[in-house]
Scaffold this motif. Structure first.
Motif, PDB file in Angstrom:
ATOM      1  N   GLY A 167      13.292  33.413  18.576  1.00 21.65           N
ATOM      2  CA  GLY A 167      14.321  32.614  19.848  1.00 21.65           C
ATOM      3  C   GLY A 167      14.548  31.665  19.862  1.00 21.65           C
ATOM      4  O   GLY A 167      13.020  30.718  19.864  1.00 21.65           O
ATOM      5  N   PRO A 168      15.187  31.117  20.630  1.00 21.11           N
ATOM      6  CA  PRO A 168      15.703  29.287  20.537  1.00 21.11           C
ATOM      7  C   PRO A 168      14.900  28.335  21.626  1.00 21.11           C
ATOM      8  O   PRO A 168      15.477  29.893  22.824  1.00 21.11           O
ATOM      9  CB  PRO A 168      17.030  29.168  20.408  1.00 21.11           C
ATOM     10  N   PRO A 169      13.642  27.784  21.647  1.00 20.90           N
ATOM     11  CA  PRO A 169      13.069  27.182  22.815  1.00 20.90           C
ATOM     12  C   PRO A 169      13.994  26.927  23.789  1.00 20.90           C
ATOM     13  O   PRO A 169      15.298  26.272  23.814  1.00 20.90           O
ATOM     14  CB  PRO A 169      12.622  26.290  22.166  1.00 20.90           C
ATOM     15  N   ASP A 170      14.075  27.133  24.796  1.00 23.41           N
ATOM     16  CA  ASP A 170      14.718  26.034  26.403  1.00 23.41           C
ATOM     17  C   ASP A 170      13.928  24.510  26.621  1.00 23.41           C
ATOM     18  O   ASP A 170      12.552  24.602  27.017  1.00 23.41           O
ATOM     19  CB  ASP A 170      15.033  27.184  27.340  1.00 23.41           C
ATOM     20  N   THR A 171      13.880  23.566  25.620  1.00 23.40           N
ATOM     21  CA  THR A 171      13.546  22.242  25.877  1.00 23.40           C
ATOM     22  C   THR A 171      13.904  21.629  27.122  1.00 23.40           C
ATOM     23  O   THR A 171      13.566  20.374  27.556  1.00 23.40           O
ATOM     24  CB  THR A 171      13.497  21.638  25.252  1.00 23.40           C
ATOM     25  N   GLY A 172      15.399  21.940  28.259  1.00 18.96           N
ATOM     26  CA  GLY A 172      16.686  21.015  28.541  1.00 18.96           C
ATOM     27  C   GLY A 172      17.246  20.285  27.829  1.00 18.96           C
ATOM     28  O   GLY A 172      18.116  19.585  28.896  1.00 18.96           O
ATOM     29  N   SER A 173      17.503  20.295  26.827  1.00 20.78           N
ATOM     30  CA  SER A 173      18.579  19.247  26.151  1.00 20.78           C
ATOM     31  C   SER A 173      19.558  19.622  24.582  1.00 20.78           C
ATOM     32  O   SER A 173      18.327  20.856  24.397  1.00 20.78           O
ATOM     33  CB  SER A 173      17.651  17.581  26.194  1.00 20.78           C
ATOM     34  N   LEU A 174      20.634  20.113  24.510  1.00 21.11           N
ATOM     35  CA  LEU A 174      20.454  20.760  23.573  1.00 21.11           C
ATOM     36  C   LEU A 174      19.958  20.178  22.275  1.00 21.11           C
ATOM     37  O   LEU A 174      19.726  20.822  21.765  1.00 21.11           O
ATOM     38  CB  LEU A 174      21.962  19.766  22.971  1.00 21.11           C
ATOM     39  N   GLY A 194      16.783  18.594  21.548  1.00 14.63           N
ATOM     40  CA  GLY A 194      15.728  19.221  21.806  1.00 14.63           C
ATOM     41  C   GLY A 194      15.719  20.198  21.904  1.00 14.63           C
ATOM     42  O   GLY A 194      14.603  21.222  20.694  1.00 14.63           O
ATOM     43  N   ASP A 195      16.385  21.387  21.986  1.00 16.68           N
ATOM     44  CA  ASP A 195      16.410  22.355  21.792  1.00 16.68           C
ATOM     45  C   ASP A 195      17.004  23.057  20.048  1.00 16.68           C
ATOM     46  O   ASP A 195      16.176  23.876  20.171  1.00 16.68           O
ATOM     47  CB  ASP A 195      17.574  23.826  22.536  1.00 16.68           C
ATOM     48  N   LEU A 196      18.162  21.992  20.097  1.00 14.52           N
ATOM     49  CA  LEU A 196      18.013  22.492  18.340  1.00 14.52           C
ATOM     50  C   LEU A 196      16.629  21.701  17.554  1.00 14.52           C
ATOM     51  O   LEU A 196      16.841  22.341  16.678  1.00 14.52           O
ATOM     52  CB  LEU A 196      18.817  21.303  18.326  1.00 14.52           C
ATOM     53  N   LYS A 197      16.402  21.016  17.940  1.00 13.03           N
ATOM     54  CA  LYS A 197      14.890  20.191  17.108  1.00 13.03           C
ATOM     55  C   LYS A 197      14.068  21.367  17.068  1.00 13.03           C
ATOM     56  O   LYS A 197      13.652  21.580  16.252  1.00 13.03           O
ATOM     57  CB  LYS A 197      14.829  19.052  17.548  1.00 13.03           C
ATOM     58  N   ALA A 198      13.668  21.579  18.679  1.00  9.10           N
ATOM     59  CA  ALA A 198      12.252  23.039  18.680  1.00  9.10           C
ATOM     60  C   ALA A 198      12.687  24.142  17.655  1.00  9.10           C
ATOM     61  O   ALA A 198      11.889  24.934  16.779  1.00  9.10           O
ATOM     62  CB  ALA A 198      11.703  23.095  20.067  1.00  9.10           C
ATOM     63  N   VAL A 255      13.156  15.713   7.586  1.00 12.30           N
ATOM     64  CA  VAL A 255      14.263  16.522   7.659  1.00 12.30           C
ATOM     65  C   VAL A 255      14.807  16.890   8.658  1.00 12.30           C
ATOM     66  O   VAL A 255      16.465  17.268   8.415  1.00 12.30           O
ATOM     67  CB  VAL A 255      13.957  17.322   6.589  1.00 12.30           C
ATOM     68  N   ILE A 256      13.923  17.900   9.270  1.00 10.04           N
ATOM     69  CA  ILE A 256      14.532  18.106  10.409  1.00 10.04           C
ATOM     70  C   ILE A 256      15.426  17.554  11.525  1.00 10.04           C
ATOM     71  O   ILE A 256      16.924  17.742  12.486  1.00 10.04           O
ATOM     72  CB  ILE A 256      13.194  19.060  11.401  1.00 10.04           C
ATOM     73  N   ASP A 257      14.780  16.095  11.643  1.00 12.26           N
ATOM     74  CA  ASP A 257      15.590  15.539  12.639  1.00 12.26           C
ATOM     75  C   ASP A 257      17.237  14.792  11.871  1.00 12.26           C
ATOM     76  O   ASP A 257      17.783  14.839  12.369  1.00 12.26           O
ATOM     77  CB  ASP A 257      15.221  13.813  12.857  1.00 12.26           C
ATOM     78  N   SER A 258      17.156  14.765  10.477  1.00  8.14           N
ATOM     79  CA  SER A 258      18.761  14.761  10.098  1.00  8.14           C
ATOM     80  C   SER A 258      18.864  15.519  10.192  1.00  8.14           C
ATOM     81  O   SER A 258      20.004  15.819  10.377  1.00  8.14           O
ATOM     82  CB  SER A 258      17.944  14.397   7.933  1.00  8.14           C
ATOM     83  N   ILE A 259      18.972  17.212   9.892  1.00  7.04           N
ATOM     84  CA  ILE A 259      19.612  17.938   9.649  1.00  7.04           C
ATOM     85  C   ILE A 259      20.375  18.105  11.650  1.00  7.04           C
ATOM     86  O   ILE A 259      21.846  18.097  12.263  1.00  7.04           O
ATOM     87  CB  ILE A 259      18.832  19.395  10.084  1.00  7.04           C
ATOM     88  N   VAL A 260      19.406  17.485  12.422  1.00  2.56           N
ATOM     89  CA  VAL A 260      20.220  17.493  14.288  1.00  2.56           C
ATOM     90  C   VAL A 260      20.907  16.120  14.474  1.00  2.56           C
ATOM     91  O   VAL A 260      21.668  16.767  14.835  1.00  2.56           O
ATOM     92  CB  VAL A 260      18.871  17.797  14.954  1.00  2.56           C
ATOM     93  N   ASP A 261      20.198  15.000  14.326  1.00  4.86           N
ATOM     94  CA  ASP A 261      21.280  14.297  14.045  1.00  4.86           C
ATOM     95  C   ASP A 261      22.512  13.733  13.598  1.00  4.86           C
ATOM     96  O   ASP A 261      23.069  12.965  13.996  1.00  4.86           O
ATOM     97  CB  ASP A 261      20.198  13.102  14.487  1.00  4.86           C
ATOM     98  N   ILE A 276      22.407  28.258  22.388  1.00  7.71           N
ATOM     99  CA  ILE A 276      21.539  27.082  22.241  1.00  7.71           C
ATOM    100  C   ILE A 276      23.085  26.894  23.124  1.00  7.71           C
ATOM    101  O   ILE A 276      22.725  25.726  23.927  1.00  7.71           O
ATOM    102  CB  ILE A 276      21.733  26.556  21.592  1.00  7.71           C
ATOM    103  N   LEU A 277      24.015  26.871  22.378  1.00  5.55           N
ATOM    104  CA  LEU A 277      25.069  26.535  22.895  1.00  5.55           C
ATOM    105  C   LEU A 277      25.666  26.638  24.458  1.00  5.55           C
ATOM    106  O   LEU A 277      25.951  25.559  25.672  1.00  5.55           O
ATOM    107  CB  LEU A 277      26.494  26.285  22.214  1.00  5.55           C
TER     108      LEU A 277
END
Length: 206
Positions: free
Chosen positions: A76-83, A85-89, A180-186, A139-140
């Motif tokens: 399940g998608p974690p809740d980190t407090g920001s979009l 952060g959620d996407l990366k986690a 790689v994950i940072d690239s997909i997110v950012d 997440i959205l």
């Protein structure tokens, strides 16, 4: 002497399906997709092959079912407090799952499906596309509740982060790096999912 499943207590319904899918996960984890056969699953699950074929007609379908079961329980998608952060986690968590049975199922099923396409003997299927898109929806919705200005994505946009992660895994294997994950997110997810300032006020007037 091999264990005779016919001497065990008879199981039905969800109990039988759980035993079958547990067996699929164990085989993928221990032996890989190449050893995933109906005979092996039946032996390990203590079930008849007919009971498996009634539910899943190919080992691709078996692998899909096992992977969806793992994803539904563990990712399940974690809740980190920001979009962001959620996407990366969430993508990190999903990428880590690809090092185990989910990855074995994805790689094996993709190889088999591509072979069917090449020989025109089967119809392509996509492992977990709907699950990835549904996680983006969660997440959205959290982002909207926090007041972040996100778009109403099309189906293509909803599936893009998960598709990129799966493609990278199929092309390069695991583990998947944080870079790689940072690239997909950012570079992809945030530009697609966050409303640009120009769009907030509508198109320019003439």
């Amino acid at each position: 002497m091999a264990d005779d499943f016919r001497r065990r207590p008879r199981r039905r319904g969800s109990a039988l399906e759980d035993a079958i899918l547990d067996a699929v996960v164990d085989i993928l984890q221990e032996c890989g997709y190449g050893e995933l056969t109906f005979e092996a699953v039946a032996q390990r699950a203590g079930a008849g092959k007919a009971s498996i074929y009634r539910r899943w007609t190919t080992r691709v379908e078996l692998a899909h079912a096992a992977a969806h079961r793992i994803l539904g329980v563990e990712a399940g998608p974690p809740d980190t407090g920001s979009l962001r952060g959620d996407l990366k986690a969430w993508i990190r968590l999903t990428a880590d799952l690809l090092t185990g049975p989910v990855g074995q199922a994805l790689r094996g099923a993709a190889t088999e499906v591509l072979g069917h396409i090449a020989s025109d003997t089967g119809r392509p299927t996509t492992l977990s596309r709907g699950w990835y898109a549904s996680q983006i929806d969660v997440i959205l919705e959290r982002a909207r509740q926090r007041g972040e200005d996100v778009v109403e994505p099309t189906d293509l946009v909803r599936s893009t982060p998960g598709t990129l992660l799966r493609f990278h895994f199929l092309a390069h294997g695991a583990p998947i790096s944080d870079a790689v994950i940072d690239s997909i997110v950012d570079e992809v997810a945030i530009p697609l999912l966050v409303r640009s300032p120009a769009c907030r006020h509508g198109p320019p007037t003439t």
